[in-house]
Design an enzyme around this catalytic site. Sequence first.
Site, short mmCIF file in Angstrom:
data_model
loop_
_atom_site.label_atom_id
_atom_site.label_comp_id
_atom_site.label_asym_id
_atom_site.label_seq_id
_atom_site.Cartn_x
_atom_site.Cartn_y
_atom_site.Cartn_z
N GLY A 260 29.99 -17.56 77.23
CA GLY A 260 30.94 -16.60 77.68
C GLY A 260 31.98 -15.75 77.24
CB SER B 180 16.38 -17.99 79.22
OG SER B 180 15.67 -19.13 78.84
CE1 TYR C 147 17.83 -20.55 83.86
CE2 TYR C 147 16.21 -20.96 82.25
CZ TYR C 147 17.49 -20.50 82.28
OH TYR C 147 18.35 -20.39 81.45
#
Length: 284
Positions: free
Chosen positions: A22, A145, A170
């Site tokens: 970021g 991802s 996840y």
Amino acid sequence: MLTIYHLNNKIAVITGGTSGIGKATVEKLVTFGTTVVLLARDIQKAESVKREILKTFPNGKVDIFAGDLKDLGSIKSAAEEIKFRYPQIDILINNAGGVFSKFEKTMDGFEVGFQVNHLAHFLLTQILLDNLLKSNDARVVNLSSEAHRIGKFRVGNLNAEKKFSTWMQYGAIKLMNILFTKALANKYGEKGLQSFAVHPGVVKSGFGANNGGFLKYFNKMPFLITPEQGAETSVYLATQSKEKLSNGGYYKRCQISYSSLESQDLVAQDQLWEISMKLIKSYL
């Protein structure tokens, strides 16, 4: 060589911009003349990042708002402030996220990974949506991802209360990021909104440092790429002319890629949207 379209006077909102991918994304966008609106939990850290950027780029524009993804009320407050301050928003980068080794609930009653990686960003996007649609080149970038490939979309266990596994949860959440991306493109593409999902690569970005065991040492692995390399695809999607991009696409290494078959399930996309809207209803 990337072709950069004109970013002067563009407004970009980003989460997770104080470190890792970021921060590298913020630094790059500032150099292109973008006004970067930084939504951050740690205001002091955000101010430090801003000072660091302005030392190198004195004319850079960085605005900071306080918002904690673990607190949907704070996300609502920050989003409403941003919405008022910036009537038109051009780019929203839902960058922040994390992996969590044990089941834990936020103050809002949601599994922390589900809220931080998906639900809080879903809320932020919904509140800013009208402002995004005022731009003639609006785009939303969601960090996903390759882990989405191990994820399963189970309507009855989105909050992982029935069964929790660190990596399966996840993977499920990263799958949700792509389902959300594609749903945005399907619902608002005709109104000019483009949305993209990104696999940034396996980045040395502090990922997993909030946990113990293997995850605590993940960032010492020798195969990791730098945050600057990890930010390249997000920056690419923010800076290329829309004619070069595929709405709803999943990108890695600055190229369109194939996401899992489950991520392309239209029913799952609509189910996630409807469930998420119900869960954030009291915050809208």
